[in-house]
Enzyme design. Sequence first.
Site, PDB file in Angstrom:
ATOM      1  N   GLY A 146      -6.084  -2.303 -13.878  1.00 46.29           N
ATOM      2  CA  GLY A 146      -6.660  -1.737 -15.092  1.00 46.29           C
ATOM      3  C   GLY A 146      -7.529  -2.659 -15.916  1.00 46.29           C
ATOM      4  O   GLY A 146      -7.915  -2.313 -17.040  1.00 46.29           O
ATOM      5  N   CYS A 155       0.837  -1.198   0.000  1.00 51.09           N
ATOM      6  CA  CYS A 155       0.000   0.000   0.000  1.00 51.09           C
ATOM      7  C   CYS A 155       0.874   1.251   0.000  1.00 51.09           C
ATOM      8  O   CYS A 155       1.671   1.450   0.921  1.00 51.09           O
ATOM      9  CB  CYS A 155      -0.928   0.021   1.207  1.00 51.09           C
ATOM     10  SG  CYS A 155      -1.996   1.495   1.236  1.00 51.09           S
TER      11      CYS A 155
END
Length: 303
Positions: free
Chosen positions: A245, A131
């Site tokens: 994506g 993260c």
Amino acid sequence: MVNTTVDLCGVRLDNPVMAASGTFGYGYEFAELYDLDCLGSFSFKGTTREARTGNPQPRIAECAQGMLNAVGLQNPGVEAVISHELPRLAQVFHKPVMANVSGFSIEEYAETCRLLDAQPQVGWLEVNISCPNVHGGGMSFGADPVLASRVVSAVKAVTTKPVIMKLSPNVTDIAAIAKACQDAGADGVSLINTLMGMRIDLKARRPLLANTTGGLSGPAVFPVALRMVYAVYEALTIPIVGVGGISTAEDVLEMLLAGATAVEIGAANLANPYACRDIIADLPAAMEKYGIQNLSDIIGGAH
């Protein structure tokens, strides 16, 4: 009739499409829109040992072909997830779910994973060492193969279910990090997490996000994610979950050909809450178009 089933670390999926952590909450919000059992599975909201309020606002920014987020792992903490979120989830999703876990120390990763490993609904532990939107943890573990190995070893020592390490693209050699995780006993890897980026508010002449930087996701990152999955597949023998994506059934096929066993759909859920359902519905036709009978046969087929 085409066969969309795949096997992820010993767990059979009806199809390889999962929703990515951070874009699907704990599932039941989306259950108001469609039957979640059509999913292969999903990775629920990143969970830490203690509750977190996340980063200050603003923490979302749009950009061409994607978005930036700096949410900062907002979640109610593992005890609340176990006592409140998972029982609600069990009412609307009847397959194994992936538990996404974050931490700020090796001990915290291990303790949170130990608690979630004991939950019958959890099929895999997706350990997020990537993260980019928190300080003092997250990506710092995923940027160093030695630290990544230590997290894997600590988590594997206290769990029985498959451990899948979620890796950062914000490194020089993601394949080296992935290999270190495999050598330490990881059952799989998922990649990629978001790419670091930023926007500037022209009127205020300051960074748009309160966190200054955020994680870039959406269609713009798909070629990067595909390239990294391809590279990691050549270095590993354990399964890969491809993330980044993906927004069409054709994208799913590309990811599997690059080496992914399953995929996670992220930002597309925020643009279209029916994205996962629609991609799953489109998958058989896409397979037929390209002469694919069994999805499992094409994993790594581009190598």
